[in-house]
Design a protein around this motif. Structure first.
Motif, PDB file in Angstrom:
ATOM      1  N   GLN A 171       0.829  -1.208   0.000  1.00  0.00           N
ATOM      2  CA  GLN A 171       0.000   0.000   0.000  1.00  0.00           C
ATOM      3  C   GLN A 171       0.861   1.256   0.000  1.00  0.00           C
ATOM      4  N   PHE A 172       1.887   1.260   0.801  1.00  0.00           N
ATOM      5  CA  PHE A 172       2.730   2.449   0.937  1.00  0.00           C
ATOM      6  C   PHE A 172       3.957   2.298   0.037  1.00  0.00           C
ATOM      7  N   HIS A 173       3.778   2.491  -1.258  1.00  0.00           N
ATOM      8  CA  HIS A 173       4.868   2.247  -2.198  1.00  0.00           C
ATOM      9  C   HIS A 173       6.113   3.062  -1.868  1.00  0.00           C
ATOM     10  N   ALA A 174       5.992   4.371  -1.815  1.00  0.00           N
ATOM     11  CA  ALA A 174       7.157   5.233  -1.624  1.00  0.00           C
ATOM     12  C   ALA A 174       7.807   4.980  -0.268  1.00  0.00           C
ATOM     13  N   LEU A 175       7.001   4.916   0.774  1.00  0.00           N
ATOM     14  CA  LEU A 175       7.542   4.684   2.109  1.00  0.00           C
ATOM     15  C   LEU A 175       8.178   3.300   2.196  1.00  0.00           C
ATOM     16  N   PHE A 176       7.541   2.316   1.588  1.00  0.00           N
ATOM     17  CA  PHE A 176       8.052   0.948   1.589  1.00  0.00           C
ATOM     18  C   PHE A 176       9.436   0.884   0.948  1.00  0.00           C
ATOM     19  N   ILE A 177       9.587   1.526  -0.203  1.00  0.00           N
ATOM     20  CA  ILE A 177      10.856   1.485  -0.924  1.00  0.00           C
ATOM     21  C   ILE A 177      11.928   2.316  -0.224  1.00  0.00           C
ATOM     22  N   MET A 178      11.554   3.466   0.315  1.00  0.00           N
ATOM     23  CA  MET A 178      12.540   4.326   0.973  1.00  0.00           C
ATOM     24  C   MET A 178      13.073   3.698   2.257  1.00  0.00           C
ATOM     25  N   CYS A 179      12.289   2.820   2.885  1.00  0.00           N
ATOM     26  CA  CYS A 179      12.773   2.118   4.081  1.00  0.00           C
ATOM     27  C   CYS A 179      13.947   1.204   3.749  1.00  0.00           C
ATOM     28  N   ALA A 180      14.098   0.844   2.495  1.00  0.00           N
ATOM     29  CA  ALA A 180      15.239   0.051   2.050  1.00  0.00           C
ATOM     30  C   ALA A 180      16.288   0.923   1.371  1.00  0.00           C
ATOM     31  N   LEU A 181      15.828   1.902   0.599  1.00  0.00           N
ATOM     32  CA  LEU A 181      16.748   2.697  -0.215  1.00  0.00           C
ATOM     33  C   LEU A 181      17.650   3.595   0.633  1.00  0.00           C
ATOM     34  N   LEU A 182      17.106   4.195   1.688  1.00  0.00           N
ATOM     35  CA  LEU A 182      17.922   5.082   2.521  1.00  0.00           C
ATOM     36  C   LEU A 182      19.014   4.313   3.279  1.00  0.00           C
ATOM     37  N   PRO A 183      18.703   3.183   3.929  1.00  0.00           N
ATOM     38  CA  PRO A 183      19.797   2.422   4.544  1.00  0.00           C
ATOM     39  C   PRO A 183      20.821   1.937   3.521  1.00  0.00           C
ATOM     40  N   TRP A 184      20.350   1.558   2.334  1.00  0.00           N
ATOM     41  CA  TRP A 184      21.288   1.082   1.309  1.00  0.00           C
ATOM     42  C   TRP A 184      22.167   2.223   0.792  1.00  0.00           C
ATOM     43  N   THR A 185      21.602   3.409   0.625  1.00  0.00           N
ATOM     44  CA  THR A 185      22.397   4.559   0.192  1.00  0.00           C
ATOM     45  C   THR A 185      23.503   4.850   1.197  1.00  0.00           C
ATOM     46  N   CYS A 186      23.181   4.753   2.473  1.00  0.00           N
ATOM     47  CA  CYS A 186      24.178   4.926   3.525  1.00  0.00           C
ATOM     48  C   CYS A 186      25.267   3.870   3.410  1.00  0.00           C
ATOM     49  N   PHE A 187      24.871   2.635   3.214  1.00  0.00           N
ATOM     50  CA  PHE A 187      25.817   1.522   3.109  1.00  0.00           C
ATOM     51  C   PHE A 187      26.766   1.712   1.935  1.00  0.00           C
ATOM     52  N   ILE A 188      26.218   2.068   0.769  1.00  0.00           N
ATOM     53  CA  ILE A 188      27.042   2.229  -0.426  1.00  0.00           C
ATOM     54  C   ILE A 188      27.979   3.431  -0.284  1.00  0.00           C
ATOM     55  N   ALA A 189      27.473   4.526   0.277  1.00  0.00           N
ATOM     56  CA  ALA A 189      28.326   5.704   0.473  1.00  0.00           C
ATOM     57  C   ALA A 189      29.506   5.377   1.378  1.00  0.00           C
ATOM     58  N   ALA A 190      29.240   4.645   2.457  1.00  0.00           N
ATOM     59  CA  ALA A 190      30.306   4.281   3.390  1.00  0.00           C
ATOM     60  C   ALA A 190      31.319   3.351   2.747  1.00  0.00           C
ATOM     61  N   THR A 191      30.836   2.316   2.066  1.00  0.00           N
ATOM     62  CA  THR A 191      31.754   1.333   1.498  1.00  0.00           C
ATOM     63  C   THR A 191      32.565   1.900   0.334  1.00  0.00           C
ATOM     64  N   ASN A 192      31.968   2.748  -0.484  1.00  0.00           N
ATOM     65  CA  ASN A 192      32.711   3.340  -1.592  1.00  0.00           C
ATOM     66  C   ASN A 192      33.824   4.254  -1.091  1.00  0.00           C
ATOM     67  N   GLN A 193      33.527   5.064  -0.090  1.00  0.00           N
ATOM     68  CA  GLN A 193      34.529   5.985   0.445  1.00  0.00           C
ATOM     69  C   GLN A 193      35.569   5.246   1.271  1.00  0.00           C
TER      70      GLN A 193
END
Length: 266
Positions: A62-84
């Motif tokens: 039901q909550f498409h945007a909220l559902f996806i952002m609950c995964a996308l924001l932690p993943w963005t953090c993970f990728i930013a940390a690992t790349n740097q």
């Protein structure tokens, strides 16, 4: 326990200082400053929402945007940390060759900086909760625990990547492929329940293997807390924390063993 004892206070203080410098420079050097950290995952999230809702209809929550952002924001953090952090030894080769200090502080500072930006991005989740009329519950108090487990997982990957890049120059390219597969192989655009429903009973072992993916636990835990207002799976969070702690001890041991060798190879 052992991992914590291997991060003495002087190393943590140095990492905090470097993380503060990193965040300050990151904000100063960008026209939108810290807002870019929020806009980037929001733009990606909007793309994924379009895909789920229109390109592949009939499979979303039901909550498409909220559902996806609950995964996308932690993943963005993970990728930013690992790349740097992956380039923290190679990228600071002059520093490593000029001064003797605790090299563990370099990847740690990148993880700290990414986690700070991740904490700021909860503004996005708050706005989406208001938009979708998702009432906050007392279970939001579990978020610091989730962030701590994720911090530990990021630190593990960052130390391994940082050491690997010193000896294997192609590590960044390999990590791009691995991380992209990891994202889509995790319940990022779909729910863990959807996977469970689609796996035949004769192949349930595949689902149980899939559950060992740390981000299957983390993405689901964020959604449990924020969207469903319920307690996360503490047993699986404990598994991720224990696994990360064991591998982190190995990563710290590797860096310590190579402490005198790293400056000669970067």
């Amino acid at each position: 326990g052992s991992a914590a004892r291997d991060l003495p206070s002087n190393c943590v203080r140095l990492a905090k200082f470097l993380a503060k410098v990193r965040v300050t420079l990151w904000v100063r050097d960008r026209w939108l400053g810290l807002w870019w950290w929020l806009l980037q995952p929001m733009a990606m999230g909007a793309t994924y929402v379009f895909m789920v809702r229109y390109a592949f209809p009939g499979g979303g929550r039901q909550f498409h945007a909220l559902f996806i952002m609950c995964a996308l924001l932690p993943w963005t953090c993970f990728i930013a940390a690992t790349n740097q952090a992956g380039a923290s030894f190679v990228g600071n080769k002059n520093l490593l060759k000029s001064f003797r200090f605790n090299y563990l502080a370099l990847p740690l500072s990148e993880v700290m900086a990414a986690t700070f930006r991740f904490a700021c991005s909860f503004v996005v989740l708050g706005v989406l909760m208001v938009y979708y009329q998702v009432a906050p519950t007392v279970h939001l108090l579990w978020i610091p625990l989730l962030m701590a487990v994720q911090f530990l997982l990021m630190l593990v990957v960052c130390y391994l990547l940082a050491v690997s890049q010193v000896f294997i120059q192609d590590t960044p390219n390999e990590w791009k492929v691995v991380s992209r597969i990891w994202f889509y192989a995790s319940p990022s655009l779909y729910s863990l329940e959807r996977i469970s429903e689609r796996v035949p009973e004769d192949y349930r072992y595949i689902y149980h293997i899939y559950r060992l993916n740390p981000f299957a636990t983390l993405f689901t835990a964020y959604r449990d807390i924020i969207i469903d207002g319920r307690q996360p799976d503490l047993m699986m969070l404990g598994y991720v924390a224990l696994l990360s702690g064991v591998i982190l001890s190995i990563g710290i041991w590797m860096v310590r063993r190579l402490h005198g060798v790293l400056p000669m190879h970067v």
